[in-house]
Design a protein around this motif. Structure first.
Motif, mmCIF file in Angstrom:
data_model
loop_
_atom_site.group_PDB
_atom_site.id
_atom_site.type_symbol
_atom_site.label_atom_id
_atom_site.label_comp_id
_atom_site.label_asym_id
_atom_site.label_seq_id
_atom_site.Cartn_x
_atom_site.Cartn_y
_atom_site.Cartn_z
ATOM 1 N N UNK A 1 8.772 12.310 -27.414
ATOM 2 C CA UNK A 1 8.243 11.552 -28.356
ATOM 3 C C UNK A 1 6.854 12.222 -28.842
ATOM 4 N N UNK A 2 6.605 11.994 -29.984
ATOM 5 C CA UNK A 2 5.209 12.929 -30.648
ATOM 6 C C UNK A 2 4.073 11.906 -30.649
ATOM 7 N N UNK A 3 3.065 12.020 -29.949
ATOM 8 C CA UNK A 3 1.801 11.208 -29.519
ATOM 9 C C UNK A 3 0.734 11.520 -30.673
ATOM 10 N N UNK A 4 0.065 10.670 -30.929
ATOM 11 C CA UNK A 4 -1.078 11.053 -32.024
ATOM 12 C C UNK A 4 -2.234 11.785 -31.243
ATOM 13 N N UNK A 5 -2.557 11.332 -30.262
ATOM 14 C CA UNK A 5 -3.554 11.922 -29.326
ATOM 15 C C UNK A 5 -3.308 12.351 -28.045
ATOM 16 N N UNK A 6 -3.419 13.481 -27.418
ATOM 17 C CA UNK A 6 -3.126 14.248 -26.400
ATOM 18 C C UNK A 6 -4.340 14.817 -25.520
ATOM 19 N N UNK A 7 -4.462 14.350 -24.576
ATOM 20 C CA UNK A 7 -5.619 15.230 -23.516
ATOM 21 C C UNK A 7 -4.584 15.831 -22.339
ATOM 22 N N UNK A 8 -4.728 17.228 -22.079
ATOM 23 C CA UNK A 8 -3.798 17.700 -21.265
ATOM 24 C C UNK A 8 -5.062 18.650 -20.157
ATOM 25 N N UNK B 1 -18.117 17.681 -29.394
ATOM 26 C CA UNK B 1 -17.907 18.487 -28.148
ATOM 27 C C UNK B 1 -16.894 19.278 -27.834
ATOM 28 N N UNK B 2 -17.019 20.251 -27.243
ATOM 29 C CA UNK B 2 -15.906 21.056 -26.608
ATOM 30 C C UNK B 2 -15.608 21.016 -25.234
ATOM 31 N N UNK B 3 -14.400 20.842 -24.683
ATOM 32 C CA UNK B 3 -14.025 20.667 -23.352
ATOM 33 C C UNK B 3 -14.296 21.784 -22.657
ATOM 34 N N UNK B 4 -14.719 21.870 -21.460
ATOM 35 C CA UNK B 4 -14.950 23.003 -20.531
ATOM 36 C C UNK B 4 -13.617 23.666 -20.206
ATOM 37 N N UNK B 5 -12.571 22.546 -20.052
ATOM 38 C CA UNK B 5 -11.349 23.264 -19.694
ATOM 39 C C UNK B 5 -10.200 22.150 -20.124
ATOM 40 N N UNK B 6 -8.938 22.548 -20.341
ATOM 41 C CA UNK B 6 -7.779 21.910 -20.947
ATOM 42 C C UNK B 6 -7.732 21.868 -22.617
ATOM 43 N N UNK B 7 -6.997 21.024 -22.873
ATOM 44 C CA UNK B 7 -6.531 21.200 -24.422
ATOM 45 C C UNK B 7 -6.511 19.581 -24.803
ATOM 46 N N UNK B 8 -6.871 19.410 -26.227
ATOM 47 C CA UNK B 8 -6.966 18.267 -26.827
ATOM 48 C C UNK B 8 -5.991 18.346 -28.255
ATOM 49 N N UNK B 9 -5.194 17.650 -28.378
ATOM 50 C CA UNK B 9 -4.364 17.494 -29.558
ATOM 51 C C UNK B 9 -4.493 16.375 -30.404
ATOM 52 N N UNK B 10 -4.613 16.405 -31.611
ATOM 53 C CA UNK B 10 -4.692 15.205 -32.596
ATOM 54 C C UNK B 10 -3.553 15.677 -33.582
ATOM 55 N N UNK B 11 -2.545 14.689 -33.648
ATOM 56 C CA UNK B 11 -1.447 14.891 -34.396
ATOM 57 C C UNK B 11 -0.629 16.219 -34.263
ATOM 58 N N UNK B 12 -0.380 16.755 -32.857
ATOM 59 C CA UNK B 12 0.247 17.811 -32.762
ATOM 60 C C UNK B 12 -0.756 19.075 -33.191
ATOM 61 N N UNK B 13 -1.815 18.971 -33.510
ATOM 62 C CA UNK B 13 -2.612 20.122 -33.721
ATOM 63 C C UNK B 13 -3.699 20.277 -32.711
ATOM 64 N N UNK B 14 -3.682 21.574 -32.231
ATOM 65 C CA UNK B 14 -4.615 21.844 -31.172
ATOM 66 C C UNK B 14 -5.935 21.928 -31.561
ATOM 67 N N UNK B 15 -6.892 20.902 -31.278
ATOM 68 C CA UNK B 15 -8.396 20.602 -31.619
ATOM 69 C C UNK B 15 -9.319 21.326 -30.821
#
Length: 223
Positions: A1-8, A54-68
């Motif tokens: 499934x393709x999610x709109x927003x992802x926090x990893x 803001x930018x995270x100190x660690x991890x990844x954030x995706x919005x519509x599969x784009x790495x933000x």
């Protein structure tokens, strides 16, 4: 499934204080999500991370599969109301919106700006300077600014703050219409349980730097 927003596994620290600790969650498009927790639990930090403030100190954030995570531009098609709205105090509400609209990639027409003010219960033709606005009027103008460019993602941090009961009911109806008729995804933080119960499809509880998906059990969480 393709999610709109992802926090990893996202973490965020300020000096020695870790506000978020390995946070992971996924959000689907076209739903209203509630974020609840005590003051300082990290709700506003999550919203600022998603909106690119803001930018995270660690991890990844995706919005519509784009790495933000390290993107150097703000997400497109996003409307944001975080903390106290900031406006030029000696200008009218409409003039403030026109200035902010001119800074947007997706320009709204003058008619759309007027409609945005009318939708939140403000008179677009009133020349009254914003410095004379009540708290509720400033909050309404903040919502108008957040929606004026027809965003696909709307981030609202305590949007009902200072609004009277009738205005709250109108805003709840309006946010529901945005979701149902335009598939707008809305992220909402509120200390009002009724806002969460009436509006949200799903719920996330923040505590001590962690985020737990709580479903719709708004009565069971600390708000």
């Amino acid at each position: 499934m393709s999610y709109y927003i992802q926090f990893n596994q996202v973490s965020k620290s300020f000096k020695s204080e870790e506000v978020l600790k390995d946070v992971s969650f996924e959000l689907e498009k076209g739903k209203i999500y509630g974020f609840v927790g005590r003051n300082g639990s990290g709700k506003t930090v999550i919203f600022k991370l998603i909106s690119g403030l803001m930018r995270p100190s660690a991890g990844e954030i995706f919005l519509e599969s784009q790495n933000m995570t390290h993107a150097k531009q703000f997400p497109k098609s996003i409307g944001v109301l975080i903390e106290t709205p900031g406006f030029i105090p000696h200008y009218s509400g409409m003039k403030n919106l026109k200035i902010l609209n001119g800074l947007s990639e997706k320009l709204a027409s003058a008619e759309t700006l007027e409609k945005s003010m009318e939708l939140v219960g403000l008179d677009p033709h009133n020349k009254k300077p914003v410095r004379t606005y009540s708290l509720g009027m400033r909050q309404k103008l903040g919502i108008a600014q957040a929606i004026m460019n027809s965003p696909e993602l709307l981030i609202l941090d305590e949007p009902m703050n200072g609004l009277d009961e009738e205005s709250v009911k109108k805003m709840r109806t309006f946010f529901t219409q945005l979701k149902e008729e335009h598939q707008v995804t809305i992220l909402l933080a509120s200390h009002n349980k009724e806002d969460i119960q009436v509006l949200c499809d799903d719920l996330f509880e923040l505590s001590k730097g962690t985020v737990k998906r709580s479903g719709q059990g708004a009565n069971e969480v600390a708000i």
